[in-house]
Write a protein that holds these residues in place. Structure first.
Motif, PDB file in Angstrom:
ATOM      1  N   TYR A 147     -32.954-112.879 -48.132  1.00  0.00           N
ATOM      2  CA  TYR A 147     -31.841-113.809 -48.316  1.00  0.00           C
ATOM      3  C   TYR A 147     -30.704-113.515 -47.337  1.00  0.00           C
ATOM      4  O   TYR A 147     -29.555-113.254 -47.703  1.00  0.00           O
ATOM      5  CB  TYR A 147     -31.356-113.867 -49.769  1.00  0.00           C
ATOM      6  CG  TYR A 147     -31.306-112.574 -50.565  1.00  0.00           C
ATOM      7  CD1 TYR A 147     -30.179-111.769 -50.565  1.00  0.00           C
ATOM      8  CD2 TYR A 147     -32.389-112.190 -51.361  1.00  0.00           C
ATOM      9  CE1 TYR A 147     -30.113-110.612 -51.302  1.00  0.00           C
ATOM     10  CE2 TYR A 147     -32.348-111.028 -52.117  1.00  0.00           C
ATOM     11  CZ  TYR A 147     -31.210-110.239 -52.080  1.00  0.00           C
ATOM     12  OH  TYR A 147     -31.163-109.086 -52.819  1.00  0.00           O
ATOM     13  N   TRP A 179     -36.500-115.733 -49.352  1.00  0.00           N
ATOM     14  CA  TRP A 179     -35.349-116.485 -49.846  1.00  0.00           C
ATOM     15  C   TRP A 179     -35.458-116.750 -51.345  1.00  0.00           C
ATOM     16  O   TRP A 179     -36.559-116.823 -51.889  1.00  0.00           O
ATOM     17  CB  TRP A 179     -35.257-117.845 -49.143  1.00  0.00           C
ATOM     18  CG  TRP A 179     -35.299-117.775 -47.658  1.00  0.00           C
ATOM     19  CD1 TRP A 179     -36.387-117.964 -46.859  1.00  0.00           C
ATOM     20  CD2 TRP A 179     -34.204-117.488 -46.775  1.00  0.00           C
ATOM     21  NE1 TRP A 179     -36.040-117.824 -45.533  1.00  0.00           N
ATOM     22  CE2 TRP A 179     -34.710-117.533 -45.454  1.00  0.00           C
ATOM     23  CE3 TRP A 179     -32.850-117.224 -46.982  1.00  0.00           C
ATOM     24  CZ2 TRP A 179     -33.905-117.303 -44.339  1.00  0.00           C
ATOM     25  CZ3 TRP A 179     -32.047-116.999 -45.868  1.00  0.00           C
ATOM     26  CH2 TRP A 179     -32.571-117.038 -44.560  1.00  0.00           C
ATOM     27  N   ARG A 181     -34.541-119.834 -53.881  1.00  0.00           N
ATOM     28  CA  ARG A 181     -34.212-121.263 -53.790  1.00  0.00           C
ATOM     29  C   ARG A 181     -32.886-121.591 -54.456  1.00  0.00           C
ATOM     30  O   ARG A 181     -32.266-122.600 -54.136  1.00  0.00           O
ATOM     31  CB  ARG A 181     -35.335-122.095 -54.434  1.00  0.00           C
ATOM     32  CG  ARG A 181     -36.607-122.150 -53.636  1.00  0.00           C
ATOM     33  CD  ARG A 181     -37.505-123.295 -54.096  1.00  0.00           C
ATOM     34  NE  ARG A 181     -38.749-123.309 -53.345  1.00  0.00           N
ATOM     35  CZ  ARG A 181     -39.888-122.779 -53.774  1.00  0.00           C
ATOM     36  NH1 ARG A 181     -39.930-122.199 -54.955  1.00  0.00           N
ATOM     37  NH2 ARG A 181     -40.963-122.837 -53.031  1.00  0.00           N
ATOM     38  N   ASP A 188     -30.843-125.324 -49.364  1.00  0.00           N
ATOM     39  CA  ASP A 188     -32.084-125.893 -48.815  1.00  0.00           C
ATOM     40  C   ASP A 188     -31.917-126.339 -47.365  1.00  0.00           C
ATOM     41  O   ASP A 188     -32.747-126.019 -46.505  1.00  0.00           O
ATOM     42  CB  ASP A 188     -32.533-127.097 -49.650  1.00  0.00           C
ATOM     43  CG  ASP A 188     -33.085-126.703 -51.009  1.00  0.00           C
ATOM     44  OD1 ASP A 188     -33.352-125.501 -51.214  1.00  0.00           O
ATOM     45  OD2 ASP A 188     -33.246-127.593 -51.861  1.00  0.00           O
ATOM     46  N   ARG A 191     -31.638-123.413 -44.975  1.00  0.00           N
ATOM     47  CA  ARG A 191     -32.922-122.718 -44.797  1.00  0.00           C
ATOM     48  C   ARG A 191     -33.825-123.525 -43.878  1.00  0.00           C
ATOM     49  O   ARG A 191     -34.533-122.967 -43.033  1.00  0.00           O
ATOM     50  CB  ARG A 191     -33.597-122.470 -46.145  1.00  0.00           C
ATOM     51  CG  ARG A 191     -32.843-121.506 -47.037  1.00  0.00           C
ATOM     52  CD  ARG A 191     -33.727-120.955 -48.154  1.00  0.00           C
ATOM     53  NE  ARG A 191     -34.351-121.985 -48.966  1.00  0.00           N
ATOM     54  CZ  ARG A 191     -33.785-122.585 -50.007  1.00  0.00           C
ATOM     55  NH1 ARG A 191     -32.536-122.264 -50.345  1.00  0.00           N
ATOM     56  NH2 ARG A 191     -34.425-123.500 -50.712  1.00  0.00           N
ATOM     57  N   ASN A 195     -35.596-122.272 -40.433  1.00  0.00           N
ATOM     58  CA  ASN A 195     -37.038-122.401 -40.237  1.00  0.00           C
ATOM     59  C   ASN A 195     -37.340-123.171 -38.955  1.00  0.00           C
ATOM     60  O   ASN A 195     -38.203-122.782 -38.155  1.00  0.00           O
ATOM     61  CB  ASN A 195     -37.656-123.087 -41.450  1.00  0.00           C
ATOM     62  CG  ASN A 195     -39.164-123.126 -41.399  1.00  0.00           C
ATOM     63  OD1 ASN A 195     -39.758-123.892 -40.642  1.00  0.00           O
ATOM     64  ND2 ASN A 195     -39.806-122.311 -42.218  1.00  0.00           N
ATOM     65  N   TRP A 207     -42.812-116.937 -44.056  1.00  0.00           N
ATOM     66  CA  TRP A 207     -41.695-117.552 -44.788  1.00  0.00           C
ATOM     67  C   TRP A 207     -42.053-117.579 -46.264  1.00  0.00           C
ATOM     68  O   TRP A 207     -43.104-118.085 -46.641  1.00  0.00           O
ATOM     69  CB  TRP A 207     -41.493-118.969 -44.263  1.00  0.00           C
ATOM     70  CG  TRP A 207     -40.264-119.667 -44.741  1.00  0.00           C
ATOM     71  CD1 TRP A 207     -40.132-120.419 -45.878  1.00  0.00           C
ATOM     72  CD2 TRP A 207     -38.994-119.720 -44.072  1.00  0.00           C
ATOM     73  NE1 TRP A 207     -38.871-120.932 -45.963  1.00  0.00           N
ATOM     74  CE2 TRP A 207     -38.158-120.523 -44.863  1.00  0.00           C
ATOM     75  CE3 TRP A 207     -38.516-119.184 -42.881  1.00  0.00           C
ATOM     76  CZ2 TRP A 207     -36.831-120.774 -44.496  1.00  0.00           C
ATOM     77  CZ3 TRP A 207     -37.202-119.428 -42.513  1.00  0.00           C
ATOM     78  CH2 TRP A 207     -36.375-120.222 -43.325  1.00  0.00           C
ATOM     79  N   GLU A 209     -40.370-118.422 -50.164  1.00  0.00           N
ATOM     80  CA  GLU A 209     -39.277-118.886 -51.016  1.00  0.00           C
ATOM     81  C   GLU A 209     -39.685-118.725 -52.473  1.00  0.00           C
ATOM     82  O   GLU A 209     -40.775-119.132 -52.874  1.00  0.00           O
ATOM     83  CB  GLU A 209     -38.946-120.356 -50.728  1.00  0.00           C
ATOM     84  CG  GLU A 209     -38.336-120.590 -49.363  1.00  0.00           C
ATOM     85  CD  GLU A 209     -37.759-121.991 -49.215  1.00  0.00           C
ATOM     86  OE1 GLU A 209     -37.630-122.691 -50.244  1.00  0.00           O
ATOM     87  OE2 GLU A 209     -37.438-122.370 -48.081  1.00  0.00           O
TER      88      GLU A 209
END
Length: 245
Positions: A147, A179, A181, A188, A191, A195, A207, A209
């Motif tokens: 995070y 991460w 959410r 969102d 992120r 990405n 990756w 989440e």
């Protein structure tokens, strides 16, 4: 593994950096993980996280990330005053000074007979950002970034071209981005921006989440999620065992 701990003071271009070393007791040469803390520096939860990683066969270094701005040994409390001071430090220290800190720790490791020459980075919150930042150094072969704050905002002290995410194409090692959410610090849309930047730069990354809040790794407070934390430790151990041995 049974581990041992020691405290060392590492010289850097910006002053002495208190660093806490966790490593296996058993003789041998081990890979190293630089573990970057939250803005509060080495609190009890950070120390426990470092010990967990060291117990899986790594030399773990926990630096005082804002050593220039605080007396040696400073630990900020998880309260409003501690948060305000830590955020002030975060926005005061140039990113380039974190780079020289990373190099100083690598130089320290190179002089230790328990180090096998392979190094990675790991961190939570601002430490997740600093673990990513450390991977700009070609010696860092893998980074576990949990995070990571301030990657998307480009608000830490540096020129635009030297902002960490802007330089993601310089990372030669493998990145692992983890991460929550429900983290309000990296929503969102932000992120997605991170990405996209990693993909466009051709970075080697994974990756992950989870349905978790910011600081779900911290084993104090109401946001701690033990199952997610165990998953993150497992993912990190797997990453470093694969890339650093």
């Amino acid at each position: 593994m049974i581990i041992q701990t020691e405290t060392v003071d590492i010289p850097t271009p910006t002053g002495t950096m208190r660093t806490y070393v966790y490593r296996p007791v058993a003789e041998g040469r081990y890979p190293a993980v630089i573990f970057y803390s939250e803005i509060f520096q080495q609190t009890a939860p950070i120390a426990r996280s470092a010990a967990i990683m060291a117990g899986h066969g790594f030399v773990v270094l926990v630096p005082e990330v804002f050593h220039e701005l605080n007396p040696i040994g400073t630990v900020l409390a998880y309260d409003d005053a501690g948060k305000d001071k830590g955020n002030q430090d975060k926005f005061s220290k140039p990113l380039a000074d974190h780079d020289s800190d990373t190099q100083a720790m690598l130089s320290f490791l190179d002089e230790r007979d328990y180090f096998n020459g392979h190094a990675g980075s790991m961190g939570v919150c601002i430490g997740g950002h600093l673990a990513f930042r450390a991977a700009l150094n070609p010696r860092i072969q893998a980074a576990s970034c949990l995070y990571a704050t301030d990657l998307h905002s480009n608000t830490l002290p540096a020129d635009d071209a030297d902002q960490t995410l802007a330089r993601c194409g310089d990372v030669k090692g493998e990145l692992m981005m983890i991460w929550g959410r429900q983290d309000p610090h990296v929503p969102d849309a932000n992120r997605a921006d991170i990405n996209r930047a990693l993909r466009e730069a051709g970075c080697n990354f994974t990756w992950h989440e989870f349905n978790g809040q910011h600081a779900f790794m911290r084993d104090e407070g109401e946001r701690y999620d033990a199952e997610l934390a165990l998953n993150a430790y497992r993912l990190s151990v797997d990453l470093f065992r694969r890339t650093l041995n």
